[in-house]
Scaffold this motif. Sequence first.
Motif, PDB file in Angstrom:
ATOM      1  N   ILE A 218     -15.095  -5.155  26.200  1.00 29.29           N
ATOM      2  CA  ILE A 218     -14.637  -4.313  27.313  1.00 29.29           C
ATOM      3  C   ILE A 218     -15.695  -4.280  28.408  1.00 29.29           C
ATOM      4  O   ILE A 218     -15.391  -4.367  29.604  1.00 29.29           O
ATOM      5  N   GLU A 219     -16.966  -4.174  28.002  1.00 27.63           N
ATOM      6  CA  GLU A 219     -18.054  -4.161  28.975  1.00 27.63           C
ATOM      7  C   GLU A 219     -18.111  -5.453  29.785  1.00 27.63           C
ATOM      8  O   GLU A 219     -18.361  -5.437  30.998  1.00 27.63           O
ATOM      9  N   ASP A 220     -17.895  -6.572  29.107  1.00 30.02           N
ATOM     10  CA  ASP A 220     -18.074  -7.887  29.742  1.00 30.02           C
ATOM     11  C   ASP A 220     -16.751  -8.555  30.100  1.00 30.02           C
ATOM     12  O   ASP A 220     -16.687  -9.778  30.248  1.00 30.02           O
ATOM     13  N   ARG A 221     -15.694  -7.770  30.236  1.00 26.76           N
ATOM     14  CA  ARG A 221     -14.380  -8.367  30.493  1.00 26.76           C
ATOM     15  C   ARG A 221     -14.371  -9.170  31.792  1.00 26.76           C
ATOM     16  O   ARG A 221     -13.691 -10.199  31.898  1.00 26.76           O
ATOM     17  N   GLY A 222     -15.150  -8.741  32.782  1.00 29.79           N
ATOM     18  CA  GLY A 222     -15.200  -9.482  34.031  1.00 29.79           C
ATOM     19  C   GLY A 222     -15.853 -10.841  33.860  1.00 29.79           C
ATOM     20  O   GLY A 222     -15.366 -11.854  34.383  1.00 29.79           O
ATOM     21  N   ARG A 223     -16.968 -10.874  33.127  1.00 31.35           N
ATOM     22  CA  ARG A 223     -17.649 -12.147  32.878  1.00 31.35           C
ATOM     23  C   ARG A 223     -16.763 -13.100  32.082  1.00 31.35           C
ATOM     24  O   ARG A 223     -16.710 -14.307  32.378  1.00 31.35           O
ATOM     25  N   TRP A 224     -16.088 -12.578  31.073  1.00 34.05           N
ATOM     26  CA  TRP A 224     -15.200 -13.433  30.277  1.00 34.05           C
ATOM     27  C   TRP A 224     -14.057 -13.982  31.143  1.00 34.05           C
ATOM     28  O   TRP A 224     -13.692 -15.153  31.033  1.00 34.05           O
TER      29      TRP A 224
END
Length: 580
Positions: A218-224
């Motif tokens: 959830i924290e890194d959803r943008g990077r993924w």
Amino acid sequence: MVARDVREGLTRLAPAVVLIAFAVPLFIGLGSFDLASDEAIYSYAVDSILSTGDWLAPRSSPHPDEVFLEKPHLKLWIVAAPIRLGLLPLNEFGLRFWDALFGAFSFFYVFLIGRRLAGWVCGTVAGLVLFAHEPLIFDHGFRSNNMDAALVLAYCGGVYHYLRWASASPGASRGAHIGAVLAFFYLGFMSKFVAALFLPAVLGLAALAVPAHRARLIEDRGRWTVSIAITIAAILPWFIYQHVQHGPEFWIVLLGEHVVTRLTTYVDPAHVQPWYFYAVESFRQFQRSGSAIWIGVGLAILLVNVLRRRTPDGVVVLLWATLPSIAISFGNSKLYHYFYPFLPPLAIAAGYGVAVISRAVAQFVPRRNSERRWATPRAYVAGAIVLLSIGFIVATAATGTLQIYAGDQLLFRNSSLLRPAILGLAGLALIDLRAAIGCAAVLALSTVFLTPVTAYPRNLARLAIEHRPLASIADCVHRIDEHREQSGFVPGAYGPVSDAFLHQYFFYFRGTGWVSPEVDDSQLRTALFVSGQERVVIIDNAAYSAFLERTADAGPLPAAITHQRALVLLPGAYRECRGS
């Protein structure tokens, strides 16, 4: 504090052991055996890229007028590029170099995953289990120009960098690990297509099942999201280009013939196996190498610990070992090399079991013996002794008898694996007596239960065996063809054999005169018996026997060499190639 530093030193030493014992040997004798079956298909495709300069339309064996569309072309480009640049030779070694390199990196990633899970013993034993697994090393695996080594590396690298991402603190490194996961997926997908899809399936399920991973996702959803978009953008151009060039035929070959047909019916009826094939065959192969008992013990211990402690890394390894294996068991066509990407988690589980047991044994050794304050030079000397002993073991196993000369003077001779093993344990004891006792216990148990310790030297010795019957004959044939071309002869073999086992013969004996697959008595008679028009003939035994029955007193029979399921017939001037 000192004891902790010593253990960290051992952890740093273990990768060198993995490199010397498992990675470097993959390159021994890499060009000393013929290309076989599927690797002859891919090798011909690489050769066609180099000869035509058309990187987007490699040719398909044994039909040089057809474009190879069975799989994406990334692996072909990787193999062809350094050969085109003159960095590697166009021979068996150059064609297989990348597979050995992919295998070497796979061993390293398996070690890193095992070390995360249960320390350096786990990672090292996992590498030993994989190296002792004969099919992975010798059949369609780390020493053949196929797609499987790239796929295994994609899974190993993808899983490792996923675990690093899931445990990394906030910062740029998490983005780098996400990029690495998708780069490895790209390698697998663009080498062996849908076989790579279990990687995101396993990692996606782990991200949803493990609370800590779910929170990190959830924290890194943008990077993924961005990384996935970049990966898709890198994948699409090849598919769009091939669709524009070949239309529906491209999808019929890529998806219809080589995915749907394999899953629902078969390409070759010999590939049809029962649903339990992978479980039974993997057990048989691991039993042969002596690893089966450790895999069973390790999986049981790992499962118990995962259920008790909910260790995230253990969850991922168990999902990797089970989910894809169950899924591929529902397909109709089954070949053991389809299972290769799912061997590493089994090896890691075996290493986990050994690590837990050796740690339990080491508890009986008083801790004070491992906490003595050694001077740094002494620790370096002890580490050098350990590495030297590993080198002696590898060299002795590979040669049978290791001999070191100074001029004509014999300085050192060794044919025993036990002596360097004892030397290595002695060096390890100088650093950490508890670790040495644990390793000695593992070696003793390995000997008792016929574990990979006994299979390792057998596989190592096999690496240097030379067996190049087709390549040797082909070299001789090509020399004769070059001489005959001066008189207007068009070189090339006559190969009336079925496509099912034609590829390696086509690679070595192809030419403008190649014809297949129906037997034509007139062409065959000319190729075998008409002076000045002889050709090498590749034919199966039954067809040749039937031809001889139909052809009486045509002339002296050519020299014949039986190779697997076919005969290589050498008429006229080619007779001299029989002894090649």
